[in-house]
Design a protein around this motif. Sequence first.
Motif, short mmCIF file in Angstrom:
data_model
loop_
_atom_site.label_atom_id
_atom_site.label_comp_id
_atom_site.label_asym_id
_atom_site.label_seq_id
_atom_site.Cartn_x
_atom_site.Cartn_y
_atom_site.Cartn_z
N ALA A 1 30.71 -37.08 -42.92
CA ALA A 1 31.92 -37.87 -43.11
C ALA A 1 31.76 -39.27 -42.51
CB ALA A 1 33.26 -37.54 -42.60
N LEU A 2 31.18 -39.42 -41.14
CA LEU A 2 30.85 -40.58 -40.66
C LEU A 2 29.73 -41.46 -41.50
CD1 LEU A 2 31.42 -42.64 -38.34
CD2 LEU A 2 29.73 -41.15 -37.03
N ARG A 3 28.58 -40.76 -41.78
CA ARG A 3 27.68 -41.28 -42.40
C ARG A 3 28.13 -42.08 -43.91
NH1 ARG A 3 24.26 -37.17 -40.51
NH2 ARG A 3 24.82 -35.73 -42.14
N GLU A 4 28.94 -40.92 -44.57
CA GLU A 4 29.67 -41.67 -46.00
C GLU A 4 30.31 -42.76 -45.68
OE1 GLU A 4 32.18 -39.89 -49.62
OE2 GLU A 4 31.41 -38.60 -48.02
N ALA A 5 31.31 -42.70 -44.58
CA ALA A 5 32.00 -43.97 -44.41
C ALA A 5 31.35 -45.20 -44.18
CB ALA A 5 32.95 -43.61 -43.13
N ARG A 6 30.36 -45.17 -43.22
CA ARG A 6 29.53 -46.15 -43.15
C ARG A 6 28.86 -46.85 -44.53
NH1 ARG A 6 27.07 -43.73 -37.45
NH2 ARG A 6 28.35 -44.79 -36.08
N THR A 7 28.31 -45.91 -45.13
CA THR A 7 27.71 -46.41 -46.41
C THR A 7 28.83 -47.08 -47.32
OG1 THR A 7 26.32 -44.56 -46.41
CG2 THR A 7 26.77 -45.43 -48.64
N LEU A 8 30.13 -46.48 -47.49
CA LEU A 8 30.96 -47.07 -48.14
C LEU A 8 31.57 -48.29 -47.50
CD1 LEU A 8 33.55 -43.87 -48.69
CD2 LEU A 8 32.25 -44.99 -50.38
N ALA A 9 31.47 -48.44 -46.23
CA ALA A 9 31.89 -49.83 -45.46
C ALA A 9 31.02 -50.91 -45.96
CB ALA A 9 31.96 -49.64 -44.03
N ILE A 10 29.70 -50.54 -45.95
CA ILE A 10 28.83 -51.48 -46.31
C ILE A 10 28.82 -52.09 -47.65
CG2 ILE A 10 26.11 -52.23 -46.67
CD1 ILE A 10 25.80 -50.41 -43.90
N LYS A 11 29.12 -50.89 -48.56
CA LYS A 11 29.16 -51.42 -50.14
C LYS A 11 30.32 -52.16 -50.39
CE LYS A 11 26.85 -47.37 -52.07
NZ LYS A 11 26.95 -45.94 -52.89
N ASN A 12 31.51 -52.00 -49.64
CA ASN A 12 32.81 -52.58 -49.73
C ASN A 12 32.42 -54.07 -49.25
OD1 ASN A 12 35.57 -53.33 -48.01
ND2 ASN A 12 35.90 -52.50 -49.81
N ALA A 13 31.79 -54.33 -48.30
CA ALA A 13 31.37 -55.53 -47.70
C ALA A 13 30.71 -56.52 -48.89
CB ALA A 13 30.81 -55.40 -46.43
N ALA A 14 29.57 -55.66 -49.43
CA ALA A 14 28.91 -56.39 -50.25
C ALA A 14 29.45 -56.63 -51.70
CB ALA A 14 27.43 -55.39 -50.77
N GLU A 15 30.42 -55.85 -51.90
CA GLU A 15 31.26 -56.31 -53.21
C GLU A 15 32.11 -57.52 -53.07
OE1 GLU A 15 33.28 -52.74 -54.20
OE2 GLU A 15 31.57 -51.52 -54.95
N ALA A 16 32.66 -57.46 -51.85
CA ALA A 16 33.70 -58.50 -51.59
C ALA A 16 32.45 -59.90 -51.33
CB ALA A 16 34.03 -58.43 -50.20
N ALA A 17 31.47 -59.60 -50.92
CA ALA A 17 30.60 -61.12 -50.91
C ALA A 17 30.17 -61.65 -51.98
CB ALA A 17 29.56 -60.72 -49.73
N ASN A 18 29.86 -60.50 -52.85
CA ASN A 18 29.45 -60.90 -54.24
C ASN A 18 30.47 -61.45 -55.11
OD1 ASN A 18 27.39 -60.81 -56.24
ND2 ASN A 18 28.45 -59.39 -57.17
N LEU A 19 31.57 -61.07 -54.89
CA LEU A 19 32.89 -61.49 -55.51
C LEU A 19 33.04 -63.18 -55.14
CD1 LEU A 19 35.36 -61.23 -57.62
CD2 LEU A 19 36.41 -60.52 -55.60
#
Length: 243
Positions: free
Chosen positions: A165-183
């Motif tokens: 769950a920790l690995r998945e949460a870290r992956t989701l956090a980085i994807k979330n940041a990338a989506e925000a930056a791209n927008l």
Amino acid sequence: MKKNFSRKIAAPLAALSLSLAALPLSSCVLRAPEASEQARWISVSGTGAVSVKSDMATINVAVVTYNRSVIEAARLNAEAVTKVRVALIDAGFPAESITTSDYRIWQDISNRNGVQYRGDYRVTNSIHIVTMDTSKAGNAIDVAVKNGANEFNSIQFSATKTSDALREARTLAIKNAAEAANLMAKTAGAELGRVIKIEELGSPIYAARAESKMMMAANDFATPISAGNSEVSVTVHCEYEIK
């Protein structure tokens, strides 16, 4: 005549020598380089959260006794705590999972009309119960209360298997940041470049919620406990180049 002639020759030679002296100086002049474009970047944060099944319950109850005699208050408390421990062990809770989390003795003191009155001694023994079967949490509370525990302090649920769950949460956090930056970059008319910094903010957060309600049935009662799921949450800070 000779003087005039030498003066006529000297003047052009002097001018020639001055111009020749200036030539090496002009070849040493350095041009300042054009200022390069300043780097541009964008800074964002992202959070990822993953639910995981709670598989451990930690219960904290206490036995509180009162008496005018501190010795008697401590004796009564020891008897009650022993009864609670034996009952929990008989109910199937391992002895090593039942521990003391706090022990206190103090005397109640009150003030009336400026006069201090000393009351009974109070002895509190807090009992820590850990079970790896969350369905038994309610039973642990019931057994303790029925056998002498008269104070309920807390119940906490947690998950012991959180690595995935920790690995998945870290992956989701980085994807979330990338989506925000791209927008943000596209909205500003720019293009997102490579990531130049990733930082995890603080420690991962493990949170769980539980609901408990005591129900009465005739002269008996049962305490249903719903463990629910624990949540693993990670927040990261990222910086990206923008073009």
